[in-house]
Design a protein around this motif. Sequence first.
Motif, PDB file in Angstrom:
ATOM      1  N   PRO A  83       0.803  -1.232   0.000  1.00 49.14           N
ATOM      2  CA  PRO A  83       0.000   0.000   0.000  1.00 49.14           C
ATOM      3  C   PRO A  83       0.835   1.280   0.000  1.00 49.14           C
ATOM      4  O   PRO A  83       0.419   2.300  -0.566  1.00 49.14           O
ATOM      5  CB  PRO A  83      -0.826  -0.116   1.286  1.00 49.14           C
ATOM      6  CG  PRO A  83      -0.924  -1.576   1.545  1.00 49.14           C
ATOM      7  CD  PRO A  83       0.378  -2.155   1.081  1.00 49.14           C
TER       8      PRO A  83
ATOM      9  N   THR B 291      -0.820  -3.422  -6.874  1.00 49.66           N
ATOM     10  CA  THR B 291      -0.652  -2.041  -6.423  1.00 49.66           C
ATOM     11  C   THR B 291      -1.565  -1.120  -7.218  1.00 49.66           C
ATOM     12  O   THR B 291      -2.069  -0.123  -6.697  1.00 49.66           O
ATOM     13  CB  THR B 291       0.817  -1.610  -6.578  1.00 49.66           C
ATOM     14  OG1 THR B 291       1.644  -2.477  -5.792  1.00 49.66           O
ATOM     15  CG2 THR B 291       1.028  -0.183  -6.108  1.00 49.66           C
TER      16      THR B 291
ATOM     17  N   LEU C 205      -4.904  -0.741  -5.628  1.00 53.35           N
ATOM     18  CA  LEU C 205      -4.844   0.173  -4.481  1.00 53.35           C
ATOM     19  C   LEU C 205      -4.804   1.621  -4.945  1.00 53.35           C
ATOM     20  O   LEU C 205      -5.425   2.497  -4.342  1.00 53.35           O
ATOM     21  CB  LEU C 205      -3.606  -0.147  -3.635  1.00 53.35           C
ATOM     22  CG  LEU C 205      -3.534  -1.552  -3.045  1.00 53.35           C
ATOM     23  CD1 LEU C 205      -2.178  -1.791  -2.380  1.00 53.35           C
ATOM     24  CD2 LEU C 205      -4.655  -1.773  -2.048  1.00 53.35           C
TER      25      LEU C 205
END
Length: 306
Positions: A156, A206, A209
């Motif tokens: 994150p 990723t 996110l």
Amino acid sequence: MSSPTGPAGLPVRMPRPRQPGRHRRPEPLAAPEGAPALVLAVPGEPSAAARSLAEELVSIARSELPGLEAAVGFLDGDDTEYVSLAGVLQRAAALRVERYELARAAGREVAEPEGPAAVVVPLLVGPDAALTDRIRQAVSDSGAPAELTDVLGPHPLLAEALHVRLSEAGLARADRARLFTVTTAADGIVLATTGGAEAVQAAGITGMLLAARLAVPVMAAALDQEGSVAAVAAQLRDAGSAQLAVAPYLVGPELAPGLLDEATKAAGCPAAEPLGAYPAIGRLALSGYMALLGISPRQQEGAPAH
């Protein structure tokens, strides 16, 4: 009541008494005595810019873990201007032996060195089989006792770093909850990485996110595969995105010169800067080092475990 004094009658700073109970402050974390060095393995062509970036990341790691020994080794270093990864590892092993021998000569009872003299952290956010194989080979060729961590992502904190780089380039709002607009904000992001299909797949994690942070679609593409970035940009346009941007999912040194410019020109959209020396990169490097050695922050005494 008189206070203790040191040489020349100067007052001595006494340690503060530890606060009892569950609300006392946790002891600050520090590198254990004799802990192996953290060695940041830097891929790509060595340069002054790459060295400055890597040294800044090492400085971030040291600030997070006082007493940490850390160094930078270039995968393609020449051991003159830019020290090679194998050279750094050999020095770390030799220094450990030297310290042991000095301690014995001074009459101290010390255990003979064992375990790794260094922990190597690849400066890569995602998998790259060709580069990690070369790093592993350099570790082996050094003859030094060393361990190798995994790459830094997905994580994150990397999505946060990508968001920041996009906002710095004027391609995303710094905070999508704020009531202002960025006229150049992208409504679709191409997350560009290197390392082949495995790297693209990992970047997609990723990317999800990042999409949640920006509330726009994000798709991963391979910078080192001709036409990949342009093809993904076309998919995003077909899905309704009109204003695209490329977010390099790379630290920077591993990126071949001109590759990003060529891809963004073919895709017809602007790009943010690579992640570079974003503080989270240094913290993730340290996290990999600590995880491999089993070092964890001390839990505050009295606090419930989660």
